[in-house]
Design a protein around this motif. Structure first.
Motif, short mmCIF file in Angstrom:
data_model
loop_
_atom_site.label_atom_id
_atom_site.label_comp_id
_atom_site.label_asym_id
_atom_site.label_seq_id
_atom_site.Cartn_x
_atom_site.Cartn_y
_atom_site.Cartn_z
N VAL A 41 8.53 -5.37 -12.43
CA VAL A 41 9.44 -5.00 -13.51
C VAL A 41 9.87 -6.26 -14.25
CG1 VAL A 41 10.32 -2.89 -12.40
CG2 VAL A 41 11.48 -5.09 -11.96
N GLY A 65 5.99 0.69 -3.11
CA GLY A 65 5.28 -0.30 -3.94
C GLY A 65 6.09 -1.57 -4.07
N SER A 71 11.21 -6.49 -7.68
CA SER A 71 12.11 -5.33 -7.85
C SER A 71 12.93 -5.11 -6.58
CB SER A 71 11.32 -4.07 -8.21
OG SER A 71 10.33 -3.81 -7.22
N GLU A 89 4.45 -1.10 1.30
CA GLU A 89 3.40 -1.84 0.59
C GLU A 89 2.07 -1.71 1.32
OE1 GLU A 89 2.97 -3.46 -2.39
OE2 GLU A 89 0.94 -3.62 -1.60
N HIS A 94 0.34 -8.87 -0.17
CA HIS A 94 1.52 -8.68 -1.02
C HIS A 94 2.79 -8.66 -0.15
CE1 HIS A 94 -1.01 -6.44 -4.34
NE2 HIS A 94 -1.48 -7.62 -4.04
N ALA A 118 1.47 4.26 1.77
CA ALA A 118 2.77 4.94 1.82
C ALA A 118 2.66 6.33 2.42
CB ALA A 118 3.37 5.01 0.41
N ASP A 139 6.97 3.18 -7.31
CA ASP A 139 6.28 2.19 -8.16
C ASP A 139 4.96 1.75 -7.53
OD1 ASP A 139 5.98 0.55 -10.37
OD2 ASP A 139 7.14 -1.09 -9.51
N ASP A 141 0.77 3.06 -6.36
CA ASP A 141 -0.38 3.61 -7.10
C ASP A 141 0.03 4.89 -7.82
OD1 ASP A 141 -0.17 4.46 -4.28
OD2 ASP A 141 -1.77 5.85 -4.86
N1 SAH Z 1 7.78 -2.76 -7.45
C1 SAH Z 1 7.08 -4.01 -7.77
C2 SAH Z 1 5.73 -3.74 -8.41
C3 SAH Z 1 4.83 -2.87 -7.58
S1 SAH Z 1 3.14 -2.94 -8.15
C4 SAH Z 1 7.95 -4.80 -8.73
O1 SAH Z 1 8.34 -4.24 -9.77
O2 SAH Z 1 8.21 -5.99 -8.47
C5 SAH Z 1 2.45 -1.67 -7.16
C6 SAH Z 1 2.30 -2.05 -5.69
O3 SAH Z 1 1.94 -0.84 -4.99
C7 SAH Z 1 1.17 -3.05 -5.42
O4 SAH Z 1 1.64 -4.13 -4.65
C8 SAH Z 1 0.15 -2.24 -4.62
O5 SAH Z 1 -0.54 -2.99 -3.64
C9 SAH Z 1 1.03 -1.18 -3.97
N2 SAH Z 1 0.31 0.02 -3.54
C10 SAH Z 1 -0.83 0.54 -4.05
N3 SAH Z 1 -1.20 1.62 -3.36
C11 SAH Z 1 -0.27 1.81 -2.39
C12 SAH Z 1 -0.10 2.76 -1.35
N4 SAH Z 1 -0.97 3.77 -1.18
N5 SAH Z 1 0.96 2.64 -0.54
C13 SAH Z 1 1.86 1.63 -0.71
N6 SAH Z 1 1.74 0.69 -1.67
C14 SAH Z 1 0.70 0.78 -2.50
#
Ligand code: SAH
Ligand code: DHB
Ligand code: MG
Length: 221
Positions: A41, A65, A71, A89, A94, A118, A139, A141
């Motif tokens: 964000v 996410g 965030s 995550e 990450h 997740a 936030d 996928d």
């Molecule tokens: N919320 C963060 C941005 C998240 S980007 C911020 O604003 O700072 C999306 C994140 O979701 C990525 O790190 C990605 O690896 C993760 N992601 C993707 N698929 C996922 C899943 N099935 N379960 C959990 N996390 C997932």
């Protein structure tokens, strides 16, 4: 107005409204150095998340996410006394960066970053009785949003607030040629929010440093 104007306005607003914050700047630098995609964000959106946590008096927050925890840190800073945040995550790399950033922000005792898809870790949270949550930030996928919505409602208390990020994606939401799992996931998510008997919702389009996008916000009855 063009995208560079949106970014200039974001800079102006951030300079006027947000305190200088070395920790948050360092988090973004760490994310860059680790090669994480710059899809956190924006600073102003992050401040909105902090405000939302404070406005709702949230003590239990769920984030789906994490990325590098940018965030996450904003949400955790808005928690009331004794508050806790769980962030889910998929990518171990990450999560590792996020944990370091959370530590730098002095929030290690408050934030629990869980690694896994997740859809695998949400049922674990339920079994642990981790909820009910007061605030959920979705936030991860975008293809998973419809299922994350069902889990968010299930793990929330009445009166909880749900926020879905990236529901506009530069207008791809309404582009008939855009048909990838992410866009389809967001469309299904929005329809499901609108049709849900326990949700009262809106969505706000945003422009700024991160382009043209939007948040969906729903209250759980
Ligand atoms: N919320 C963060 C941005 C998240 S980007 C911020 O604003 O700072 C999306 C994140 O979701 C990525 O790190 C990605 O690896 C993760 N992601 C993707 N698929 C996922 C899943 N099935 N379960 C959990 N996390 C997932
Ligand atoms: C993407 C994901 C996000 O959470 C975001 O805020 C912007 C972009 C992406 O997957 O492209
Ligand atoms: Mg996002």
């Amino acid at each position: 107005m063009q995208r560079q104007d949106w970014a200039a306005v974001d800079d102006h607003l951030a300079r006027a409204l947000l305190p200088a914050d070395e920790v948050l700047e360092q988090v973004l630098e760490e994310n860059r150095a680790a090669g994480l995609p710059p899809i956190d964000v924006s600073p102003l959106q992050g401040a909105f998340l902090t405000l939302l946590a404070r406005i709702t008096g949230a003590r239990r927050v769920l984030e789906i996410g994490t990325l590098g925890g940018y965030s996450t840190i904003h949400l955790a800073r808005g928690l009331g006394d004794g508050g806790r945040l769980v962030s889910l995550e998929f990518e171990p790399r990450h999560a590792e960066v996020a944990r370091r950033n959370v530590e730098r922000a002095g929030l290690t005792g408050v934030v629990d970053v869980r690694v896994g898809a997740a859809l695998d870790t949400l049922p674990v949270l339920e079994r642990e009785g981790a909820g009910p949550f007061d605030l959920v930030f979705i936030d991860a996928d975008k293809g998973g949003y419809p299922q994350y919505l069902q889990w968010a409602v299930r793990l929330s208390r009445p009166g909880a607030v749900l926020v879905g990020d990236n529901v506009v994606r530069g207008g791809r939401l309404v582009d008939p040629a855009a048909d990838d799992p992410g866009v389809r996931g967001v469309r299904t998510f929005l329809d499901a929010v609108g049709a849900h008997p326990r949700l009262t919702a809106t969505a706000l389009q945003t422009v700024g440093a991160k382009g043209w996008d939007g948040f969906a916000i729903a209250l759980v009855d």
